[in-house]
Design a protein around this motif. Sequence first.
Motif, PDB file in Angstrom:
ATOM      1  N   TYR A  19       0.837  -1.210   0.000  1.00 16.58           N
ATOM      2  CA  TYR A  19       0.000   0.000   0.000  1.00 16.58           C
ATOM      3  C   TYR A  19       0.871   1.258   0.000  1.00 16.58           C
ATOM      4  O   TYR A  19       0.616   2.210  -0.763  1.00 16.58           O
ATOM      5  N   LEU A  20       1.901   1.264   0.833  1.00 15.29           N
ATOM      6  CA  LEU A  20       2.800   2.421   0.891  1.00 15.29           C
ATOM      7  C   LEU A  20       3.522   2.617  -0.438  1.00 15.29           C
ATOM      8  O   LEU A  20       3.711   3.759  -0.891  1.00 15.29           O
ATOM      9  N   MET A  21       3.910   1.529  -1.076  1.00 13.38           N
ATOM     10  CA  MET A  21       4.577   1.638  -2.378  1.00 13.38           C
ATOM     11  C   MET A  21       3.622   2.178  -3.437  1.00 13.38           C
ATOM     12  O   MET A  21       4.009   2.996  -4.283  1.00 13.38           O
ATOM     13  N   GLU A  22       2.382   1.730  -3.404  1.00  9.66           N
ATOM     14  CA  GLU A  22       1.388   2.234  -4.350  1.00  9.66           C
ATOM     15  C   GLU A  22       1.140   3.724  -4.142  1.00  9.66           C
ATOM     16  O   GLU A  22       1.052   4.495  -5.117  1.00  9.66           O
ATOM     17  N   LYS A  23       1.046   4.149  -2.882  1.00 12.07           N
ATOM     18  CA  LYS A  23       0.807   5.572  -2.594  1.00 12.07           C
ATOM     19  C   LYS A  23       2.013   6.416  -2.999  1.00 12.07           C
ATOM     20  O   LYS A  23       1.850   7.529  -3.523  1.00 12.07           O
ATOM     21  N   ASP A  24       3.230   5.907  -2.749  1.00 12.67           N
ATOM     22  CA  ASP A  24       4.430   6.648  -3.151  1.00 12.67           C
ATOM     23  C   ASP A  24       4.483   6.816  -4.664  1.00 12.67           C
ATOM     24  O   ASP A  24       4.827   7.895  -5.171  1.00 12.67           O
ATOM     25  N   ALA A  25       4.145   5.750  -5.386  1.00 13.01           N
ATOM     26  CA  ALA A  25       4.150   5.828  -6.852  1.00 13.01           C
ATOM     27  C   ALA A  25       3.079   6.800  -7.339  1.00 13.01           C
ATOM     28  O   ALA A  25       3.315   7.584  -8.277  1.00 13.01           O
ATOM     29  N   GLU A  26       1.920   6.775  -6.697  1.00 16.77           N
ATOM     30  CA  GLU A  26       0.837   7.692  -7.076  1.00 16.77           C
ATOM     31  C   GLU A  26       1.247   9.143  -6.853  1.00 16.77           C
ATOM     32  O   GLU A  26       1.019  10.015  -7.710  1.00 16.77           O
ATOM     33  N   TRP A  27       1.885   9.403  -5.723  1.00 18.20           N
ATOM     34  CA  TRP A  27       2.339  10.759  -5.397  1.00 18.20           C
ATOM     35  C   TRP A  27       3.416  11.218  -6.384  1.00 18.20           C
ATOM     36  O   TRP A  27       3.384  12.339  -6.892  1.00 18.20           O
ATOM     37  N   ASP A  28       4.349  10.316  -6.659  1.00 15.61           N
ATOM     38  CA  ASP A  28       5.430  10.629  -7.586  1.00 15.61           C
ATOM     39  C   ASP A  28       4.880  10.887  -8.994  1.00 15.61           C
ATOM     40  O   ASP A  28       5.328  11.808  -9.696  1.00 15.61           O
ATOM     41  N   ASN A  29       3.891  10.105  -9.400  1.00 14.85           N
ATOM     42  CA  ASN A  29       3.347  10.234 -10.757  1.00 14.85           C
ATOM     43  C   ASN A  29       2.586  11.538 -10.955  1.00 14.85           C
ATOM     44  O   ASN A  29       2.531  12.071 -12.070  1.00 14.85           O
ATOM     45  N   ARG A  30       2.001  12.061  -9.899  1.00 14.31           N
ATOM     46  CA  ARG A  30       1.337  13.370 -10.013  1.00 14.31           C
ATOM     47  C   ARG A  30       2.350  14.440 -10.422  1.00 14.31           C
ATOM     48  O   ARG A  30       2.085  15.271 -11.293  1.00 14.31           O
TER      49      ARG A  30
ATOM     50  N   ARG B 236       5.359  13.830 -11.795  1.00 14.87           N
ATOM     51  CA  ARG B 236       5.948  13.480 -13.083  1.00 14.87           C
ATOM     52  C   ARG B 236       5.011  13.843 -14.238  1.00 14.87           C
ATOM     53  O   ARG B 236       5.464  14.269 -15.305  1.00 14.87           O
ATOM     54  N   GLN B 237       3.713  13.694 -14.021  1.00 19.10           N
ATOM     55  CA  GLN B 237       2.747  14.017 -15.067  1.00 19.10           C
ATOM     56  C   GLN B 237       2.786  15.504 -15.394  1.00 19.10           C
ATOM     57  O   GLN B 237       2.723  15.907 -16.564  1.00 19.10           O
TER      58      GLN B 237
ATOM     59  N   LYS C 199       5.260  17.371 -15.174  1.00 21.33           N
ATOM     60  CA  LYS C 199       6.527  17.673 -15.850  1.00 21.33           C
ATOM     61  C   LYS C 199       6.648  16.964 -17.191  1.00 21.33           C
ATOM     62  O   LYS C 199       7.668  17.118 -17.875  1.00 21.33           O
ATOM     63  N   GLY C 200       5.640  16.168 -17.536  1.00 22.45           N
ATOM     64  CA  GLY C 200       5.696  15.445 -18.798  1.00 22.45           C
ATOM     65  C   GLY C 200       6.648  14.276 -18.786  1.00 22.45           C
ATOM     66  O   GLY C 200       7.136  13.860 -19.841  1.00 22.45           O
ATOM     67  N   LEU C 201       6.906  13.723 -17.615  1.00 22.24           N
ATOM     68  CA  LEU C 201       7.828  12.596 -17.485  1.00 22.24           C
ATOM     69  C   LEU C 201       7.073  11.275 -17.542  1.00 22.24           C
ATOM     70  O   LEU C 201       5.862  11.211 -17.309  1.00 22.24           O
ATOM     71  N   GLU C 202       7.804  10.210 -17.812  1.00 20.08           N
ATOM     72  CA  GLU C 202       7.219   8.873 -17.872  1.00 20.08           C
ATOM     73  C   GLU C 202       6.743   8.441 -16.489  1.00 20.08           C
ATOM     74  O   GLU C 202       7.391   8.711 -15.474  1.00 20.08           O
ATOM     75  N   MET C 203       5.591   7.743 -16.447  1.00 14.22           N
ATOM     76  CA  MET C 203       5.042   7.288 -15.176  1.00 14.22           C
ATOM     77  C   MET C 203       5.891   6.143 -14.597  1.00 14.22           C
ATOM     78  O   MET C 203       6.563   5.406 -15.327  1.00 14.22           O
ATOM     79  N   VAL C 204       5.852   6.005 -13.279  1.00 21.69           N
ATOM     80  CA  VAL C 204       6.567   4.930 -12.600  1.00 21.69           C
ATOM     81  C   VAL C 204       5.563   3.945 -12.010  1.00 21.69           C
ATOM     82  O   VAL C 204       4.406   4.287 -11.747  1.00 21.69           O
ATOM     83  N   GLN C 205       6.007   2.718 -11.798  1.00 17.72           N
ATOM     84  CA  GLN C 205       5.183   1.676 -11.198  1.00 17.72           C
ATOM     85  C   GLN C 205       5.705   1.352  -9.797  1.00 17.72           C
ATOM     86  O   GLN C 205       6.909   1.431  -9.540  1.00 17.72           O
ATOM     87  N   PRO C 206       4.816   0.997  -8.879  1.00 21.45           N
ATOM     88  CA  PRO C 206       5.295   0.565  -7.560  1.00 21.45           C
ATOM     89  C   PRO C 206       6.118  -0.709  -7.693  1.00 21.45           C
ATOM     90  O   PRO C 206       5.961  -1.474  -8.655  1.00 21.45           O
ATOM     91  N   LEU C 207       6.980  -0.938  -6.729  1.00 22.93           N
ATOM     92  CA  LEU C 207       7.815  -2.144  -6.747  1.00 22.93           C
ATOM     93  C   LEU C 207       6.934  -3.386  -6.825  1.00 22.93           C
ATOM     94  O   LEU C 207       7.237  -4.340  -7.542  1.00 22.93           O
ATOM     95  N   TYR C 208       5.835  -3.386  -6.073  1.00 21.29           N
ATOM     96  CA  TYR C 208       4.818  -4.431  -6.163  1.00 21.29           C
ATOM     97  C   TYR C 208       3.508  -3.877  -5.623  1.00 21.29           C
ATOM     98  O   TYR C 208       3.468  -2.782  -5.046  1.00 21.29           O
ATOM     99  N   THR C 209       2.449  -4.612  -5.817  1.00 26.44           N
ATOM    100  CA  THR C 209       1.107  -4.150  -5.458  1.00 26.44           C
ATOM    101  C   THR C 209       0.535  -5.002  -4.334  1.00 26.44           C
ATOM    102  O   THR C 209       1.071  -6.056  -3.977  1.00 26.44           O
TER     103      THR C 209
END
Length: 469
Positions: A101-112, A114-115, A117-127
């Motif tokens: 859950y923490l990895m998913e939230k970190d990826a979601e926060w990071d992707n906001r 990155r989006q 800035k026009g950067l490529e989205m990242v995936q959490p290490l696992y779900t």
Amino acid sequence: MDIQFLGAAGEVTGSCHLLRVNGRRILLECGLIQGTRQAEARNAKPFPFKAAEIDAVILSHAHIDHSGRLPLLYKSGFRGPVYTHGATRDLCSIMLRDSAYLMEKDAEWDNRKRQRKGLEMVQPLYTRRDAERVVELFSPLDYDSEIEVVPGVRLRLRDAGHILGSAIVELWLEEKGVRRKVVFSGDLGHRGAPILRDPVQVKDADLVLMESTYGNRLHRSWEATWQELGEILEKTRRDAGNILIPAFAVGRTQELLYLFGLNYERWGLDRWDVFLDSPLAIEATEIHARHTELYDREAARENHINGSLFALPNLHISRTAAQSMRLNRISAGAIIIAGSGMCNGGRIKHHLKHNLWRHNCHVIMIGFQAAGTLGRQLVDGATHIRLWGETIRVGAEVHTVGGLSAHADQQGLLDWYCGFRDHPPVVLLHGEPEAQEQLGARLEAECGGARVIRPEPGERLDLTHLPNR
């Protein structure tokens, strides 16, 4: 027949060791690396083996630095059994889900960011799905039962006394007529600790793999530790402030609640409000309450008399974020127990933001703080810290209560190893270099000239030709 040390070699976190016997591959542990951002980035690197070719995993206990990459192992193709104690399975079912859950939230926060800035989205290490699926592969065992893992490998788990369900791993190996017994300590508990039984002493081994977390220090006595905690509570009461306790959700939180009950009058706890502000710790406490068969004699007696080890008349459970945020309005009289134990995440960071700058606040550190973590900064005497881009002055008094550690100290490790007949070669793992160096010196000097091995990451040890004793 060999073993390769792939994690926690010369460091504390990321335990992972690969055993090869009869062409089969067995993984001892599959833990997450914790610490600095640079260290944690190593978690995303590919495994140095094919996950689908791992025949089985043996897991000593549920702590994330031992179990935390199991969902990634599943995601990478592993489908074999995970042998561990039944209580460890129960704890991993909530801890791995929380990690995901923490990895998913970190990826979601990071992707906001990155989006924008026009950067490529990242995936959490696992779900969370990966975490749930790998727990379905767990094969629970009782202490002292013996099973065949794969042809030529037999396994028995013994009580390690570290956290609920923690195990010492005994392995009997046979290949082409060569027989070896390997004993892996997992994490050894602190003798005399509340709730759990002391670590079992194993007598025979051809090779010992032993943790060394506190290989360079001694814990205070339990009585001195109780006195220290009582003095901190009294000083904070006179200062009219709050107490923050960054606590690991599994083990340390339950010990604290139990100790608060045992010392309720002695420590004047009726003058405080105690808040358990961690959904994970709340679930872990419920699991502890179900596994009464693992309690030591004193805890079992207290549980029989009182019906629970963890009930306090002034305990408040904060499950929701809204309940947690309300604690920020309390300026005095609160004991707030929150994760994470190393202050790298969780609700404790919010409580630090609202309290750490206060001179009447006290912070009690009660567990190991890995290098690079926020908790380590506080223990090392930082005068300022950074939280969400803001600089916070450390006005609070920070106390390190080492006597509450769930790990054996240097003397405990020495005593456990010296209980082996004939002093077999010992591999030191799960420790920082200084701790290993000091522990190794004492092992060689005081335990029959023990042959001490401190492996480099990735190093292999041939089990058919073990070093001379």
